[in-house]
Scaffold this motif. Structure first.
Motif, short mmCIF file in Angstrom:
data_model
loop_
_atom_site.label_atom_id
_atom_site.label_comp_id
_atom_site.label_asym_id
_atom_site.label_seq_id
_atom_site.Cartn_x
_atom_site.Cartn_y
_atom_site.Cartn_z
N THR A 267 0.82 -1.21 0.00
CA THR A 267 0.00 0.00 0.00
C THR A 267 0.86 1.27 0.00
O THR A 267 0.44 2.32 -0.46
CB THR A 267 -0.94 0.03 1.21
OG1 THR A 267 -1.76 1.18 1.14
CG2 THR A 267 -0.16 0.08 2.51
N ASN B 235 -7.80 2.69 7.54
CA ASN B 235 -7.93 3.45 6.29
C ASN B 235 -8.15 4.93 6.58
O ASN B 235 -7.57 5.79 5.93
CB ASN B 235 -9.09 2.91 5.45
CG ASN B 235 -8.85 1.51 4.95
OD1 ASN B 235 -8.92 0.55 5.72
ND2 ASN B 235 -8.54 1.37 3.67
N ALA C 289 -4.21 3.18 -3.40
CA ALA C 289 -3.39 2.51 -2.39
C ALA C 289 -4.10 2.39 -1.04
O ALA C 289 -3.90 1.43 -0.30
CB ALA C 289 -2.07 3.25 -2.22
N LYS D 111 -6.95 1.55 -0.41
CA LYS D 111 -7.78 0.35 -0.35
C LYS D 111 -6.99 -0.87 0.14
O LYS D 111 -7.57 -1.88 0.50
CB LYS D 111 -8.38 0.07 -1.72
CG LYS D 111 -9.29 1.17 -2.24
CD LYS D 111 -9.82 0.87 -3.62
CE LYS D 111 -10.72 1.99 -4.14
NZ LYS D 111 -11.22 1.73 -5.51
N LEU D 112 -5.65 -0.76 0.13
CA LEU D 112 -4.79 -1.87 0.53
C LEU D 112 -4.18 -1.68 1.91
O LEU D 112 -3.31 -2.45 2.31
CB LEU D 112 -3.67 -2.05 -0.50
CG LEU D 112 -4.09 -2.29 -1.95
CD1 LEU D 112 -2.88 -2.30 -2.86
CD2 LEU D 112 -4.87 -3.59 -2.06
N VAL D 113 -4.60 -0.65 2.61
CA VAL D 113 -4.04 -0.39 3.94
C VAL D 113 -4.32 -1.57 4.86
O VAL D 113 -5.45 -2.06 4.94
CB VAL D 113 -4.66 0.90 4.53
CG1 VAL D 113 -4.28 1.05 6.00
CG2 VAL D 113 -4.22 2.11 3.74
#
Length: 233
Positions: A69, A149, A175, A177-179
């Motif tokens: 992320t 997030n 990015a 969304k990938l935290v």
């Protein structure tokens, strides 16, 4: 340069990146205090090259642990560190103080150019601003139910977003969304044998308290040389 980072990574394996950074910043605080005591009439602060870059390299290790992320931010930090290292290797005596790089490029009219060291220092400082805001918010969060997030997004909105263009902002939005989750983030920052989250939170607060004065001095120098308002290209 690569060897230097590998050695720093090996030396930090026995302790968390946060603790290593605290040690670096503590030594730096002592150096800067000694410099100020002997330079009462000096308008600009001294910003030692090596401790500053070491802290930036330790930040890369933290981002590696967090995961993909942070890939965009990590790449930007890595490139800016390299730019400063190249300048330092060309004249390590003069550029042992990062303020001298700002002075030289301002005098030459190169400070605002895309590949300037002044711009590299500016973006590294903003990345550390983001780190401070993120860790402050995280250490103040109360439980595993906190929305990571939102914590990351809030830190980004305050520190980096005002200076990012549409492309960078869009990349960060994807990015986010990938935290990783709260617990995953906690485990990534802790030492393997450290099972006390409260101890980590105290370390994060110590890290932030040591880093903030340095960042304030760097921002002051960036303003003095007219490069504090530059946006991403």
């Amino acid at each position: 340069m690569k060897r230097k980072r590998e050695m720093e990574a090996m030396s930090s394996e026995k302790k968390s990146e946060i603790r290593s950074a605290i040690e670096e910043l503590s030594m730096l605080a002592n150096l800067r205090a000694s410099h100020d005591d002997h330079n009462h009439d000096n308008i600009e602060p001294k910003i030692p090259f090596q401790p500053f870059v070491s802290v930036c390299n330790l930040l890369l290790l933290v981002l590696d642990k967090i995961g993909p992320t942070m890939a965009v931010l990590r790449q930007d930090i890595h490139q800016n560190i390299q730019r400063l290292e190249v300048a330092h290797e060309a004249d390590s005596s003069t550029y042992s103080n990062l303020v001298e790089i700002l002075k030289k490029e301002a005098a030459q009219g190169n400070a605002k150019k895309v590949n300037s060291c002044s711009r590299a220092l500016l973006w590294l400082t903003r990345s550390l601003d983001f780190t401070v805001e993120l860790l402050q918010n995280y250490s103040a969060s109360g439980s595993d139910d906190e929305n990571m997030n939102q914590i990351v997004e809030d830190a980004y909105n305050i520190t980096l977003k005002p200076w990012h263009g549409w492309i960078s902002s869009t990349a960060v939005k994807v990015a986010l969304k990938l935290v990783p989750g709260h617990k995953t983030f906690l485990n990534a920052l802790m030492e393997k044998d450290d099972e006390n989250p409260d101890s980590l939170r105290e370390e994060l607060q110590t890290f932030v308290s040591l880093l903030k004065p340095l960042l304030e001095d760097i921002h002051s120098s960036l303003r003095a040389h007219g490069v504090d308002r530059l946006k991403s290209t």
